[in-house]
Design a protein around this motif. Sequence first.
Motif, mmCIF file in Angstrom:
data_model
loop_
_atom_site.group_PDB
_atom_site.id
_atom_site.type_symbol
_atom_site.label_atom_id
_atom_site.label_comp_id
_atom_site.label_asym_id
_atom_site.label_seq_id
_atom_site.Cartn_x
_atom_site.Cartn_y
_atom_site.Cartn_z
ATOM 1 N N ARG A 39 58.330 8.517 39.994
ATOM 2 C CA ARG A 39 58.180 9.445 40.974
ATOM 3 C C ARG A 39 59.120 8.713 42.259
ATOM 4 N NH1 ARG A 39 51.782 9.909 43.104
ATOM 5 N NH2 ARG A 39 52.968 11.470 44.424
ATOM 6 N N VAL A 40 59.600 9.871 43.036
ATOM 7 C CA VAL A 40 60.513 9.143 44.222
ATOM 8 C C VAL A 40 59.457 8.279 45.312
ATOM 9 C CG1 VAL A 40 61.956 9.698 46.103
ATOM 10 C CG2 VAL A 40 62.313 10.941 43.774
ATOM 11 N N THR A 41 59.832 7.476 45.720
ATOM 12 C CA THR A 41 58.769 6.640 46.602
ATOM 13 C C THR A 41 59.172 6.520 47.975
ATOM 14 O OG1 THR A 41 59.512 4.528 45.584
ATOM 15 C CG2 THR A 41 57.645 5.351 44.542
ATOM 16 N N GLN A 42 60.316 6.279 48.105
ATOM 17 C CA GLN A 42 60.804 6.090 49.187
ATOM 18 C C GLN A 42 62.450 6.238 49.620
ATOM 19 O OE1 GLN A 42 60.776 1.790 50.182
ATOM 20 N NE2 GLN A 42 59.617 2.259 52.331
ATOM 21 N N HIS A 43 62.892 6.552 50.631
ATOM 22 C CA HIS A 43 64.132 6.467 50.795
ATOM 23 C C HIS A 43 64.467 5.820 52.158
ATOM 24 C CE1 HIS A 43 68.474 7.852 50.790
ATOM 25 N NE2 HIS A 43 68.449 7.945 52.316
ATOM 26 N N ILE A 44 65.320 4.857 52.319
ATOM 27 C CA ILE A 44 65.608 3.924 53.435
ATOM 28 C C ILE A 44 66.930 3.981 53.813
ATOM 29 C CG2 ILE A 44 65.578 1.718 54.238
ATOM 30 C CD1 ILE A 44 63.710 0.546 51.834
ATOM 31 N N ALA A 45 67.032 4.132 55.096
ATOM 32 C CA ALA A 45 68.487 4.316 55.875
ATOM 33 C C ALA A 45 68.650 3.813 57.065
ATOM 34 C CB ALA A 45 68.955 6.014 55.718
ATOM 35 N N GLY A 46 69.694 3.336 57.162
ATOM 36 C CA GLY A 46 69.853 2.751 58.640
ATOM 37 C C GLY A 46 71.285 1.979 58.904
ATOM 38 N N ALA A 47 71.830 2.185 60.112
ATOM 39 C CA ALA A 47 72.756 1.503 60.470
ATOM 40 C C ALA A 47 72.671 0.107 61.110
ATOM 41 C CB ALA A 47 73.889 2.293 61.381
ATOM 42 N N ASN A 48 73.645 -0.858 60.928
ATOM 43 C CA ASN A 48 73.409 -2.062 61.666
ATOM 44 C C ASN A 48 74.561 -2.714 62.151
ATOM 45 O OD1 ASN A 48 70.387 -3.219 61.103
ATOM 46 N ND2 ASN A 48 71.154 -2.089 59.018
ATOM 47 N N LEU A 49 74.402 -3.489 63.182
ATOM 48 C CA LEU A 49 75.571 -4.118 63.974
ATOM 49 C C LEU A 49 75.144 -5.459 64.083
ATOM 50 C CD1 LEU A 49 78.622 -3.733 65.236
ATOM 51 C CD2 LEU A 49 77.109 -3.527 67.458
ATOM 52 N N SER A 50 76.434 -6.294 63.746
ATOM 53 C CA SER A 50 76.269 -7.886 63.928
ATOM 54 C C SER A 50 77.300 -8.200 64.591
ATOM 55 C CB SER A 50 75.945 -8.652 62.607
ATOM 56 O OG SER A 50 75.874 -10.158 62.927
ATOM 57 N N VAL A 51 77.069 -8.996 65.785
ATOM 58 C CA VAL A 51 78.372 -9.729 66.599
ATOM 59 C C VAL A 51 78.128 -11.023 66.751
ATOM 60 C CG1 VAL A 51 79.589 -9.500 68.530
ATOM 61 C CG2 VAL A 51 78.453 -7.282 67.705
ATOM 62 N N ASP A 52 78.967 -11.907 65.938
ATOM 63 C CA ASP A 52 78.750 -13.220 65.922
ATOM 64 C C ASP A 52 79.936 -13.897 66.731
ATOM 65 O OD1 ASP A 52 76.570 -13.139 64.210
ATOM 66 O OD2 ASP A 52 77.790 -12.953 62.769
ATOM 67 N N LEU A 53 79.666 -14.779 67.618
ATOM 68 C CA LEU A 53 80.892 -15.569 68.428
ATOM 69 C C LEU A 53 80.485 -16.955 68.316
ATOM 70 C CD1 LEU A 53 83.021 -15.061 70.398
ATOM 71 C CD2 LEU A 53 81.334 -15.367 72.402
ATOM 72 N N THR A 54 81.449 -17.682 68.242
ATOM 73 C CA THR A 54 81.691 -19.023 67.929
ATOM 74 C C THR A 54 82.771 -19.772 68.747
ATOM 75 O OG1 THR A 54 80.580 -19.423 65.682
ATOM 76 C CG2 THR A 54 81.877 -21.147 66.691
ATOM 77 N N VAL A 55 82.258 -20.456 69.883
ATOM 78 C CA VAL A 55 83.480 -20.967 70.860
ATOM 79 C C VAL A 55 83.224 -22.429 70.885
ATOM 80 C CG1 VAL A 55 82.705 -18.889 72.291
ATOM 81 C CG2 VAL A 55 81.506 -21.188 72.629
ATOM 82 N N SER A 56 84.500 -22.885 71.359
ATOM 83 C CA SER A 56 84.723 -24.583 71.494
ATOM 84 C C SER A 56 85.028 -24.831 72.979
ATOM 85 C CB SER A 56 85.346 -24.854 70.175
ATOM 86 O OG SER A 56 86.543 -24.313 70.216
#
Length: 426
Positions: A39-56
């Motif tokens: 049986r089909v139980t689930q459809h998961i969908a989604g967009a994600n954004l990740s912004v990582d900043l390392t400074v010195s």
Amino acid sequence: MNKNFELISDYIKKHCQADDYVLRVNSSDSHETRFAQNRVTQHIAGANLSVDLTVSFGEKSGSCSVNQGDQESLDYLIRTAEDMARLNRPDPEFMPSVGAQELPQTQNMDAATRDLAPARMVEIVQQAIDKATAYGANVSGMTEKHYWETLLNTKNGFVGTDSATEFGHSMTLKKDNVETKVSYSAKDMKGFSLEGEFAQLASQAESLKTMKDFDPCQIAVILRPSALEELLWFMGWMMNRRQSDEGLTPFSGQIGQPFFGGNFTLKSTLARPELYAPAFDREGVASRELTWVENGVLRNMPTNRYWAKLKGLEPMSAYNAYMPGAHASEEEMMQMVPRGLIINRFWYIRTVDAKTGELTGMTRDGVLYFEDGKVRNAVNNLRFNEIPHLATRRIVAMGESGLASLHSCLPTTLIDGFTFVDKTSF
């Protein structure tokens, strides 16, 4: 470049006041259609954004991450990273960001896979369920597609972008007391055949009908690509130049030595179009052709920028795994040894002793016993204790290299004297 990436990059460049920075932006769009017990139980969908900043500031660094690209979020990102850097202690292993460099041309994105409609994914799942129903079995698993884009940008002038896709389909079949699995993972779905995958699944299930008890021992094994992939990835994690130079792995002092079996070669390559090959790694080091082991001789090990500079080496990363094979079929391999086991997969692999390279783990998804060149019956699952680099010295034969996943292209491999130490009940 992705327009949103360009806006984020420009904003950081304009407003970041640190001496140096590294900006990493990742966006992804994923769809997963899950099914269980026909049986089909689930459809998961989604967009994600990740912004990582390392400074010195000088040798003091700070990092922050956000998951939105609006001005308020980016202001918070910059302010937090800079505040953390000012409060931090100097990093004794600080490395300035990389500058502009020439990157290889890679193709990791397939438009048809990126645009695969959810309705088509559900259709694939339903066809798998229909096949299982006709076979009188239950099937569970997932059809999935992933699309992601990456930007790496530094104050010193590095700009790198990449986009990639992945299509995957896995099925676990249960019929009576038999349970087995197949899976497909690739950059695109061009090579995917549901008919072929289900035929392999049914073939495995048929071969597992007759089960006999088997005691652990040292015995020849035919490792199919998925099993070999698990073993080599864990071995690869120990092939780290710094840890080895510090005496923490079995590869300490072995560069240039015939430490593996003479017919074992392992590479990371840009030349196999079926393999995922990013143009650059997380530090901004450009990918290139790399040979880790050549005909048994250890040539290189992954090395980060800090350790490479300290030791006068070139930094390098293992971005995929290619093991050249040969031309032996499984049928021919079964003729080469008196008896043995065919292993579909391993799982729950763990390190026993990092200095010797010893691993332990269990078989899964069906183990077949063969004797005198023929499969006789299935056997119970077993636990192994083995040292992979020593196992390569006992390679008897190899088949053609084939896709184990989008990260690995490996051959089915016959290895003599593989050590099993216990039975498992699952």
